[in-house]
Design a protein around this motif. Structure first.
Motif, PDB file in Angstrom:
ATOM      1  N   ASN A 143     -95.258  59.960 109.244  1.00 48.09           N
ATOM      2  CA  ASN A 143     -95.440  60.785 108.027  1.00 48.09           C
ATOM      3  C   ASN A 143     -94.252  61.699 108.004  1.00 48.09           C
ATOM      4  OD1 ASN A 143     -96.894  61.753 105.774  1.00 48.09           O
ATOM      5  ND2 ASN A 143     -97.818  63.426 107.166  1.00 48.09           N
ATOM      6  N   ARG A 144     -94.012  62.581 108.869  1.00 46.66           N
ATOM      7  CA  ARG A 144     -93.007  63.620 108.895  1.00 46.66           C
ATOM      8  C   ARG A 144     -91.588  62.881 108.496  1.00 46.66           C
ATOM      9  NH1 ARG A 144     -91.405  68.243 112.758  1.00 46.66           N
ATOM     10  NH2 ARG A 144     -92.841  66.921 114.165  1.00 46.66           N
ATOM     11  N   LYS A 145     -91.385  61.703 109.065  1.00 40.10           N
ATOM     12  CA  LYS A 145     -89.969  61.037 108.978  1.00 40.10           C
ATOM     13  C   LYS A 145     -89.781  60.686 107.424  1.00 40.10           C
ATOM     14  CE  LYS A 145     -88.624  59.050 113.093  1.00 40.10           C
ATOM     15  NZ  LYS A 145     -89.244  58.295 114.324  1.00 40.10           N
ATOM     16  N   ASN A 146     -91.188  59.873 106.824  1.00 38.48           N
ATOM     17  CA  ASN A 146     -91.114  59.715 105.383  1.00 38.48           C
ATOM     18  C   ASN A 146     -90.878  60.866 104.538  1.00 38.48           C
ATOM     19  OD1 ASN A 146     -91.874  57.909 103.251  1.00 38.48           O
ATOM     20  ND2 ASN A 146     -93.992  58.773 103.205  1.00 38.48           N
ATOM     21  N   ILE A 147     -91.254  61.961 104.800  1.00 38.77           N
ATOM     22  CA  ILE A 147     -91.396  63.310 104.025  1.00 38.77           C
ATOM     23  C   ILE A 147     -89.703  63.453 104.106  1.00 38.77           C
ATOM     24  CG2 ILE A 147     -91.665  65.563 103.831  1.00 38.77           C
ATOM     25  CD1 ILE A 147     -94.325  64.863 104.713  1.00 38.77           C
ATOM     26  N   GLU A 148     -88.957  63.631 105.333  1.00 41.04           N
ATOM     27  CA  GLU A 148     -87.673  63.898 105.547  1.00 41.04           C
ATOM     28  C   GLU A 148     -86.856  62.989 104.775  1.00 41.04           C
ATOM     29  OE1 GLU A 148     -88.488  66.051 109.690  1.00 41.04           O
ATOM     30  OE2 GLU A 148     -87.459  64.194 109.728  1.00 41.04           O
ATOM     31  N   ILE A 149     -87.147  61.588 105.247  1.00 34.03           N
ATOM     32  CA  ILE A 149     -86.328  60.409 104.491  1.00 34.03           C
ATOM     33  C   ILE A 149     -86.295  60.457 103.064  1.00 34.03           C
ATOM     34  CG2 ILE A 149     -85.710  58.039 104.482  1.00 34.03           C
ATOM     35  CD1 ILE A 149     -86.655  58.398 107.587  1.00 34.03           C
ATOM     36  N   ASN A 150     -87.589  60.353 102.502  1.00 36.64           N
ATOM     37  CA  ASN A 150     -87.841  59.874 100.880  1.00 36.64           C
ATOM     38  C   ASN A 150     -88.054  61.164 100.265  1.00 36.64           C
ATOM     39  OD1 ASN A 150     -87.843  56.989 101.306  1.00 36.64           O
ATOM     40  ND2 ASN A 150     -89.711  57.248 102.395  1.00 36.64           N
ATOM     41  N   LEU A 151     -88.962  62.221 100.801  1.00 35.28           N
ATOM     42  CA  LEU A 151     -89.320  63.133  99.700  1.00 35.28           C
ATOM     43  C   LEU A 151     -88.222  64.423  99.522  1.00 35.28           C
ATOM     44  CD1 LEU A 151     -91.366  64.383  97.785  1.00 35.28           C
ATOM     45  CD2 LEU A 151     -92.350  65.622  99.959  1.00 35.28           C
ATOM     46  N   LEU A 152     -87.496  64.821 100.681  1.00 34.04           N
ATOM     47  CA  LEU A 152     -86.845  65.772 100.652  1.00 34.04           C
ATOM     48  C   LEU A 152     -85.404  65.679  99.715  1.00 34.04           C
ATOM     49  CD1 LEU A 152     -86.975  67.589 104.313  1.00 34.04           C
ATOM     50  CD2 LEU A 152     -87.995  67.920 102.320  1.00 34.04           C
ATOM     51  N   PRO A 153     -84.947  64.336 100.108  1.00 32.61           N
ATOM     52  CA  PRO A 153     -83.594  63.868  99.159  1.00 32.61           C
ATOM     53  C   PRO A 153     -84.170  63.856  97.592  1.00 32.61           C
ATOM     54  CG  PRO A 153     -83.781  62.230 101.081  1.00 32.61           C
ATOM     55  CD  PRO A 153     -85.106  63.081 100.934  1.00 32.61           C
ATOM     56  N   ALA A 154     -85.280  63.619  97.435  1.00 37.88           N
ATOM     57  CA  ALA A 154     -85.514  63.132  96.054  1.00 37.88           C
ATOM     58  C   ALA A 154     -85.798  64.785  95.375  1.00 37.88           C
ATOM     59  CB  ALA A 154     -87.098  62.620  95.948  1.00 37.88           C
ATOM     60  N   LEU A 155     -86.453  65.788  96.302  1.00 37.75           N
ATOM     61  CA  LEU A 155     -86.665  67.014  95.802  1.00 37.75           C
ATOM     62  C   LEU A 155     -85.420  67.867  95.583  1.00 37.75           C
ATOM     63  CD1 LEU A 155     -89.610  68.270  97.974  1.00 37.75           C
ATOM     64  CD2 LEU A 155     -89.581  67.759  95.736  1.00 37.75           C
ATOM     65  N   SER A 156     -84.425  67.481  96.493  1.00 40.86           N
ATOM     66  CA  SER A 156     -83.335  68.333  96.190  1.00 40.86           C
ATOM     67  C   SER A 156     -82.307  68.147  94.741  1.00 40.86           C
ATOM     68  CB  SER A 156     -82.197  68.249  97.388  1.00 40.86           C
ATOM     69  OG  SER A 156     -82.036  66.770  97.590  1.00 40.86           O
ATOM     70  N   GLY A 157     -82.765  66.793  94.351  1.00 42.53           N
ATOM     71  CA  GLY A 157     -82.078  66.337  93.233  1.00 42.53           C
ATOM     72  C   GLY A 157     -82.626  66.866  91.887  1.00 42.53           C
TER      73      GLY A 157
END
Ligand code: ADP
Length: 642
Positions: A143-157
């Motif tokens: 779950n954490r990896k998913n957030i780090e890999i998929n969500l965080l990059p999306a959020l920063s954009g």
């Protein structure tokens, strides 16, 4: 009369045709009505499902919204711990120990430095790991990896301005779909569809919460979680947790009233973020919304910005919608839930309810279990309707035909009665004229010869006898018609009765050039009405003399017979006879043949009708058979047994 009947029949048949047409038309309207009503039912079901799903999601979001921000950490310090304590009690998050919380999956918190913490972070640091701990840990890591890999990059954009969290650069958040996109597509295919907005998972309607928290509790919270992230302190903290449980309960019982310094905690509403790509973490399946849906909220405590949230548990969401749908679908309906993109493939969908969550659609395809039921119902209705119309039409036609026949019979009877009256008048006038003529001649002494005088007297007697016969016939007929004819059945010699009549008629027959033969059969005593039998023979002889006037053989034979059951009287002549087709009709009242012999002769059409009635009064019958070589034999059978 006929004209009126034709007009009446035409009006009735036209009205029936109009009625049939209207009925047919209204069945068509009923079919449309049924379709419309069914469509209304589908729409009602969709609306009920929408309301139910909205209610559930609202409740869920309310619970999530009011969840303390500290629940997202591994440890938290309870709010109501006594102020000024050296060592604060530290408790495990209530979210710890499982990944799914209803519609939420894998709650997490993004720290100000961009690191991700979750309530299940430190499972691996416990000494006594069980199998389920291992599983949970593995899931938490993924779950954490998913957030780090998929969500965080999306959020920063594309981070909402208030977050000020530009950690990474990467993919942007998926743009929300056009709400009615699929509705339009389905509608284009000619299917009924409508969009049902479900806005519960969006920030609309939710309020920003501002709460105050004691500074020392807040600080301890930050500390304890930083500590939780450090492996060395884990054991220690775990031990403290156990102590703290007891302390917390004691402290909670006596809240401290002294004022302490507080910090403001600002919790903003959840907003959805759809991250394109990547498998859905909770079920390792492709997302129904075309990307993973995260619900995030911004938490600000002084200048510390946190982002908290969870991934939408799509499996649970689908289950909840299916549960609602199965509760609301009506008789004969079934449903199927499909991602918005699949809506176009469903050919047999009766109604597509597009559940629009704002960030994506789910299509509730409502179907007819038996798509042809309306058609069948209408077909049955038509069959019933046309059967009834056919029966009514048949009944009306039969009614009209019988009306027509009755009318025709009435007209014929009226005609016959007219003929009868003129015939009777004529029949009366002829003998009366003769009698008057002879009597005048005799009175004025114009007849010189004695023989002539005798002849004229004889003629007068015959004419008056003819008059009596006629009057007798008319009176008998009238009595029979009124049901007043009385019979006197007495035992007697029927041959003698026949011989008397023959002798009475003989002079008349001889005058007309006929000879009458009698062939009596040996008949014992019989019971009969002498007047009726006399009338029978008089009428038959009278007819024979009338209608065989031009015959070559002017012999009339009167015979009696007996066959054990009936006593039979036959009168045979050798005149023109009666054609086969009319042999039954001549016994009807007022019926006279159109033959030349009949036209040349006067008559009332009553004689044979009376013969028939008299025969029937003797439980017998009358029939006519052809005589040889020509002529007619009238056979009267009477039951005359003693
Ligand atoms: P009518 O007063 O005309 O004689 P009847 O009832 O006695 O009435 O007879 C009905 C019809 O049957 C007659 O008009 C005649 O056409 C036919 N009919 C009766 N008797 C004879 C007969 N002996 N020969 C031929 N036709 C007959």
């Amino acid at each position: 009369m006929y004209k009126r009947l034709i007009i009446l029949s035409t009006i009735i048949l036209a009205a029936l045709c109009g009625l049939a047409w209207m009925g047919y038309h209204s069945i068509g309207i009923r079919a449309q009505g049924l379709q419309g009503a069914r469509l209304g039912e589908f729409a009602a079901v969709a609306e009920q499902v929408r309301q139910d799903v909205t209610r559930r999601l609202d409740e869920f979001m309310q619970a999530e919204q009011s969840r303390p921000y500290t629940d997202y950490q591994y440890y938290f310090v309870p709010e109501n711990v006594a102020p000024g304590r050296q060592q604060m009690p530290v408790l495990r998050s209530p979210l710890a120990g499982r990944m799914e919380q209803g519609l939420a999956y894998g709650n997490f918190q993004i720290e100000p430095d961009g690191s991700v913490i979750t309530p299940n972070d430190n499972v691996d640091q416990r000494q006594d790991l069980t199998e389920s701990d291992n599983e949970l840990y593995a899931e938490a890591i993924s779950n954490r990896k998913n957030i780090e890999i998929n969500l965080l990059p999306a959020l920063s954009g594309d981070t909402p301005g208030s977050l000020k969290m530009n950690f990474y650069s990467g993919n942007s958040i998926a743009p929300p779909k056009e709400p009615d996109q699929f509705a339009k597509e389905v509608a284009q295919k000619g299917k009924s569809s409508q969009s049902y907005p479900i806005e519960s998972l969006q920030s609309k309607g939710q309020k920003t919460q501002i709460i105050r928290q004691r500074r020392e509790v807040f600080e301890q919270n930050v500390l304890s979680n930083e500590a939780a992230q450090s492996q060395q302190q884990t054991q220690e903290l775990a031990a403290q947790t156990q102590q703290a449980d007891g302390l917390y309960e004691q402290q909670a019982a006596s809240p401290d009233e002294s004022q302490t310094e507080t910090v403001q905690v600002r919790i903003e509403p959840f907003f959805p973020v759809v991250v394109p790509g990547g498998d859905h973490a909770s079920q390792q399946a492709e997302s129904i919304f075309g990307g993973q849906v995260f619900l995030l909220r911004h938490v600000q405590i002084e200048d510390r910005h946190l982002l908290q949230g969870f991934q939408l548990n799509e499996k649970e969401l689908v289950e909840q919608i299916e549960d609602s749908a199965s509760r609301f679908v009506r008789k004969g309906m079934s449903f199927e839930l499909s991602p918005g993109a699949d809506a176009r493939d469903n050919g047999n969908v009766a109604y597509a309810a597009i559940l629009n969550f704002g960030f994506g659609d789910l299509v509730l395809n409502l179907k007819e279990i038996d798509p042809g039921w309306i058609g069948k119902e209408i077909r049955n209705l038509r069959i019933w309707y046309f059967s009834i119309i056919a029966i009514v039409l048949l009944a009306v036609t039969l009614g009209l035909v019988s009306l027509w026949r009755n009318a025709t019979a009435q007209i014929r009877l009226a005609q016959k009665k007219d003929d009868f009256i003129s015939a009777v008048s004529h029949e009366l006038r002829t003998p009366l004229t003769s009698i008057r003529m002879y009597s005048e001649m005799l009175e004025k002494n114009w007849v010189k010869s004695q023989d002539k005088a005798v002849e004229y007297y004889g003629n007068m007697r015959q004419e008056s006898e003819r008059l009596s016969r006629l009057i007798e016939n008319v009176l008998d007929f009238s009595r029979i018609q009124k049901g007043r004819k009385k019979y006197a059945f007495n035992a007697g010699d029927i041959n003698k009765c026949v011989a008397n009549v023959v002798e009475m008629m003989r002079p008349y027959a001889v005058q007309k050039g006929f000879s009458i033969l009698t062939e009596p059969a040996p008949i014992e005593q019989a019971i009969f009405d002498a007047d009726a039998v006399t009338q029978i023979i008089v009428n038959l002889l009278d007819n024979a003399i009338k209608y065989a006037a031009d015959a070559e053989d002017k012999t009339i034979t009167v015979r009696t017979k007996t066959d054990g059951k009936f006593t039979v009287i036959e009168v045979e002549d050798h005149g023109p006879g009666v054609p086969h087709r009319q042999r039954n009709k001549i016994f009807e009242q007022f019926y006279r043949l159109a033959a030349e012999s009949t036209r040349e002769t006067t008559g009332t059409g009553l004689g044979l009708a009376l013969v028939k009635k008299f025969a029937e009064a003797h439980n017998g019958f009358v029939e006519i058979i052809g005589a040889k070589p020509t002529g007619a034999i009238f056979r009267v059978a009477l039951t005359t047994r003693i």
